[in-house]
Design an enzyme around this catalytic site. Structure first.
Site, short mmCIF file in Angstrom:
data_model
loop_
_atom_site.label_atom_id
_atom_site.label_comp_id
_atom_site.label_asym_id
_atom_site.label_seq_id
_atom_site.Cartn_x
_atom_site.Cartn_y
_atom_site.Cartn_z
N CYS A 1 18.08 -17.22 -35.08
CA CYS A 1 18.69 -15.93 -35.44
C CYS A 1 19.25 -15.95 -36.86
O CYS A 1 18.96 -15.08 -37.68
CB CYS A 1 19.78 -15.60 -34.43
N CYS B 1 17.01 -12.76 -36.83
CA CYS B 1 17.77 -11.51 -36.94
C CYS B 1 18.41 -11.28 -38.31
O CYS B 1 18.29 -10.20 -38.88
CB CYS B 1 18.90 -11.47 -35.91
N LYS C 1 16.00 -11.05 -41.39
CA LYS C 1 15.14 -9.88 -41.08
C LYS C 1 15.88 -8.58 -41.33
O LYS C 1 15.40 -7.69 -42.02
CB LYS C 1 14.70 -10.00 -39.62
N TYR D 1 7.10 -7.14 -32.20
CA TYR D 1 8.12 -6.48 -33.04
C TYR D 1 8.33 -7.26 -34.32
O TYR D 1 8.58 -6.69 -35.38
CB TYR D 1 9.42 -6.25 -32.24
N GLU E 1 8.06 -5.49 -37.88
CA GLU E 1 9.25 -5.46 -38.72
C GLU E 1 8.96 -6.09 -40.09
O GLU E 1 9.34 -5.54 -41.13
CB GLU E 1 10.40 -6.23 -38.05
N HIS F 1 29.10 16.25 -34.28
CA HIS F 1 28.23 16.99 -35.18
C HIS F 1 28.67 16.75 -36.62
O HIS F 1 29.86 16.72 -36.88
CB HIS F 1 28.34 18.49 -34.83
N GLU G 1 23.88 12.95 -31.39
CA GLU G 1 24.30 14.09 -30.56
C GLU G 1 23.13 14.72 -29.80
O GLU G 1 23.35 15.42 -28.81
CB GLU G 1 25.01 15.16 -31.40
P1 FAD Z 1 17.31 -20.87 -31.20
O1 FAD Z 1 18.20 -19.95 -31.94
O2 FAD Z 1 15.88 -20.85 -31.56
O3 FAD Z 1 17.91 -22.33 -31.41
C1 FAD Z 1 17.29 -23.49 -30.94
C2 FAD Z 1 17.68 -24.66 -31.83
O4 FAD Z 1 17.34 -25.88 -31.20
C3 FAD Z 1 16.95 -24.64 -33.16
O5 FAD Z 1 17.84 -24.92 -34.21
C4 FAD Z 1 15.94 -25.78 -33.01
O6 FAD Z 1 15.57 -26.35 -34.25
C5 FAD Z 1 16.71 -26.74 -32.15
N1 FAD Z 1 15.90 -27.70 -31.39
C6 FAD Z 1 14.72 -27.47 -30.75
N2 FAD Z 1 14.31 -28.58 -30.12
C7 FAD Z 1 15.26 -29.52 -30.34
C8 FAD Z 1 15.42 -30.89 -29.93
N3 FAD Z 1 14.54 -31.48 -29.11
N4 FAD Z 1 16.52 -31.59 -30.37
C9 FAD Z 1 17.43 -30.98 -31.17
N5 FAD Z 1 17.33 -29.69 -31.57
C10 FAD Z 1 16.26 -28.98 -31.17
N6 FAD Z 1 17.15 -11.33 -31.61
C11 FAD Z 1 18.00 -10.29 -31.61
O7 FAD Z 1 18.85 -10.20 -30.73
N7 FAD Z 1 17.94 -9.32 -32.59
C12 FAD Z 1 17.05 -9.38 -33.59
O8 FAD Z 1 17.02 -8.49 -34.45
C13 FAD Z 1 16.16 -10.47 -33.63
N8 FAD Z 1 15.26 -10.58 -34.63
C14 FAD Z 1 14.44 -11.67 -34.70
C15 FAD Z 1 13.55 -11.78 -35.74
C16 FAD Z 1 12.70 -12.85 -35.85
C17 FAD Z 1 11.76 -12.97 -37.01
C18 FAD Z 1 12.75 -13.87 -34.84
C19 FAD Z 1 11.85 -15.05 -34.91
C20 FAD Z 1 13.62 -13.77 -33.77
C21 FAD Z 1 14.48 -12.67 -33.69
N9 FAD Z 1 15.39 -12.52 -32.63
C22 FAD Z 1 16.24 -11.45 -32.60
C23 FAD Z 1 15.42 -13.48 -31.50
C24 FAD Z 1 16.57 -14.48 -31.63
O9 FAD Z 1 16.50 -15.12 -32.88
C25 FAD Z 1 16.48 -15.50 -30.51
O10 FAD Z 1 16.48 -14.82 -29.27
C26 FAD Z 1 17.65 -16.49 -30.49
O11 FAD Z 1 17.76 -17.17 -31.71
C27 FAD Z 1 17.49 -17.48 -29.34
O12 FAD Z 1 18.52 -18.40 -29.35
P2 FAD Z 1 18.35 -19.82 -28.67
O13 FAD Z 1 19.72 -20.43 -28.67
O14 FAD Z 1 17.64 -19.71 -27.40
O15 FAD Z 1 17.37 -20.66 -29.63
#
Ligand code: FAD
Length: 598
Positions: free
Chosen positions: A161, A166, A169, A303, A307, A572, A577
């Site tokens: 994110c 997010c 973006k 999306y 986007e 308004h 609205e």
């Molecule tokens: P992540 O945020 O992906 O975090 C996982 C972390 O774990 C990462 O840092 C990764 O490197 C680390 N990791 C993975 N494997 C290991 C391992 N084995 N050991 C140690 N570390 C590891 N959501 C919204 O709500 N609004 C938005 O507008 C929106 N826009 C988005 C735009 C884009 C381009 C993208 C790609 C996603 C967007 N999202 C949005 C989705 C949102 O980013 C994700 O839903 C959210 O980040 C998920 O969080 P998470 O904690 O599951 O995983």
């Protein structure tokens, strides 16, 4: 007993003896905040209200003698003065308060593990869970490691994110809105057009990346403050309670924990096509691209694809989007089509029903893409400076050592972890949250909410679960789309077509009235006839769609009916609205009606 004790001192001592946690209170808000903190720790403090008790003044005098302060409230835990609001909050955030209220039995237990909890993944969900568990008195470590993309891009703590989702973006979407507003401004009397405005990609990227770095730093500070051990290493299970950690230098260590939360998220998928990893980038690279992207092909119809295509077009780049089948699968079909039409109208080119089968570079250094249609026709589209693959995301479970957790159930189709309503996997001490779990919305606030509630449950605060239904969301395409609840198609499937009535209307956003001919705003409510027109779907195409949708989402959560929307008085002049005056019934094939000014 002390010989010269006054009756009030006696009373004070009695109160302390009788109540393990006691707040000497006044009616100030601080008292409520302190009470809330104890409730979050799962305990109910006793409150002695000095304003209501006849001996309040005298007792306050005793408190003053014991604590040297007149400040209220004053909190006592097991007879010891903790201080007032600020001190209690400090103890709460550092986890000390939780240890105090749990008494000594817990604290003396010698654990066979290094930590009570290890969280794998420092993104939205992992950070939320780790911070909450530490605040609630657990010993917590968090592992986060970013594997570089095939292009070598990498980033700091905070997950998708903050670094590649997010945040960048939305900022780049905002950059493109500036262009639109700038263009509109001449109709409002501004004269910014003396020189040809143009956009400097490098400046935007630098400022966006600096902002992200400040967020990365903030997360590290926050973990530190809450005594969460940050391990910047890649984690793999080697035993049910044990992880192998490999850091950037390749150094290996191990860590063990009583409970483990998997919050590893996902990464962009690459198609199994020659040249994909060599010549293409993904959203993981785009937001930090050091050079302007130039003529760009986006592959995908998610999306994320739309986007990215939208803001690149808004920044002035030539954008083509290659789509295998439909746009925005899973979203309301009518709305998805309206978004596509609008994108074509502003000059984004679409190559529809084609899929890439090979990428290559021409002698001029441009990227050439061979593609194939469903019917088998082959074409070559060429001349691209940048190709962004946005065909979907893959859960990061492939190299997590899950073979060492033989009972862990994953969905074989998407490699996501299957959890129950308590985010527990099929291995009892292993939990999963966020994008890595099967069948739930992939959104940051969803991951955060689940992480926080899970940590509170693990710590025994409550047994509440995250409700994954009616999650509002917004697609930040050039025409923004906010939605909560069901699409028309889903509503028909669940309640039967005959039982659904859809109200809709189009409108012209007033902010565009002076400057844009064919601007569109569109509102749609999907209601169930047999449930007194319960509103089960909310859809809006409008400037600031996210802001509108967030507010109305609570109405759906509270089971609002169409009549509740009708009873509501509008603000308004706003776009929002429109939902207070929807009276047109929509037939399934109806298009948005012609707009009239308000
Ligand atoms: P992540 O945020 O992906 O975090 C996982 C972390 O774990 C990462 O840092 C990764 O490197 C680390 N990791 C993975 N494997 C290991 C391992 N084995 N050991 C140690 N570390 C590891 N959501 C919204 O709500 N609004 C938005 O507008 C929106 N826009 C988005 C735009 C884009 C381009 C993208 C790609 C996603 C967007 N999202 C949005 C989705 C949102 O980013 C994700 O839903 C959210 O980040 C998920 O969080 P998470 O904690 O599951 O995983």
């Amino acid at each position: 007993a002390m010989p010269n004790m006054t009756p009030y001192e006696k009373k004070f001592n009695e109160l302390l003896k009788q109540n393990e946690i006691l707040i000497f209170a006044n009616s100030m808000p601080d008292t409520y905040k302190i009470k809330d903190v104890f409730y979050r720790l799962g305990v109910k403090p006793a409150v002695y209200s000095l304003e209501d008790e006849t001996d309040g003044d005298e007792i306050q005098q005793v408190i003053k003698e014991k604590t040297n302060t007149n400040n209220l409230p004053q909190v006592f835990v097991q007879g010891t003065n903790l201080g007032g609001h600020d001190e209690v909050m400090e103890h709460f955030e550092s986890g000390k308060l939780s240890q105090l209220v749990k008494g000594s039995s817990d604290a003396n237990e010698i654990s066979q593990y290094d930590y009570d909890l290890v969280v794998v993944g420092g993104g939205s969900g992992g950070l939320a869970a780790a911070k909450e568990a530490a605040t609630l008195g657990r010993t917590v470590a968090l592992c986060d490691f970013v594997k570089p993309t095939p292009m070598g891009t990498t980033w700091g703590l905070g997950g998708t994110c903050v670094n590649v989702g997010c945040i960048p973006k939305k900022l780049m979407h905002q950059a493109s809105i500036h262009a639109e507003n700038h263009h509109d401004s001449s109709s409002f009397g501004w004269n910014f057009h003396t020189s040809d405005g143009h956009h400097t990609w490098e400046t935007m990227v630098e400022n966006v990346q600096n902002y992200i770095k400040s967020l990365n730093f903030g997360y590290r500070k926050e973990l530190n403050k809450r005594k969460v051990k940050y391990l910047n290493a890649y984690a793999e299970f080697v035993a049910p309670h044990k992880l192998k950690l490999t850091n950037k230098k390749g150094e290996v260590s191990e860590v063990s924990a009583k409970d483990i939360i998997i919050a590893v998220g996902g990464r962009p998928a690459y198609p199994n096509v020659p040249g994909a990893k060599e010549f293409c980038i993904t959203s993981d690279d785009l937001f930090s691209l050091s050079k302007p992207p130039g003529k760009t092909l986006i592959v995908g119809a998610s999306y994320i694809a739309l986007e990215c295509g939208g803001f690149l077009k808004g920044l002035g780049y030539d954008v083509t989007i290659m789509v295998r089948s439909i746009l925005l699968r899973g979203f309301d079909r009518q709305i998805a089509d309206l978004i596509g039409e609008h994108m074509e109208k502003i000059g984004i080119k679409f190559v529809k029903e084609y899929e890439p089968i090979g990428f290559n570079k021409t002698n001029e250094g441009k990227i050439k893409v061979a593609a194939k249609s469903k019917k088998g026709d082959e074409i070559v589209v060429s001349g691209f400076d940048t190709v962004v693959l946005a065909i979907g995301r893959e859960a990061c479970t492939g190299k997590l050592g899950l073979e060492n957790l033989p009972n862990l159930k994953i969905n074989p189709k998407n490699k996501k972890i299957i959890v129950d309503e308590f985010e527990r996997s099929s291995v009892p001490h292993v939990y999963a949250i966020g994008d890595v779990i099967d069948g739930k919305p992939e959104l940051t606030p969803v991951a955060i909410h689940a992480g926080k509630y899970l940590a509170q449950r693990i710590c025994g605060v409550h047994n509440k679960t995250t409700n994954y239904k009616q999650v509002p969301t917004t697609v930040f395409t050039p025409l923004e789309y906010g939605t909560v609840g069901l699409s028309e198609e889903e509503a028909f499937n669940i309640f039967g077509k005959e039982n659904i009535v859809v109200y809709h209307n189009a409108f012209k956003p007033l902010e565009h009235a002076l400057s844009r001919e064919d601007t569109l705003g569109y509102a749609k409510l999907i209601c169930v006839k047999s449930l007194e027109e319960l509103v089960v779907g909310f859809h809006v195409l409008s400037p600031n769609a996210g802001e509108i949708t967030q507010g109305y989402a609570i109405a759906l959560k509270l089971n609002a009916k169409k009549s509740d929307f009708d009873d509501l008085i509008g603000i308004h002049p706003t776009c929002a609205e429109i939902f207070t005056t929807l009276s047109r019934v929509k037939n399934p094939e109806d298009k948005p009606p012609e707009t009239t000014a308000c």
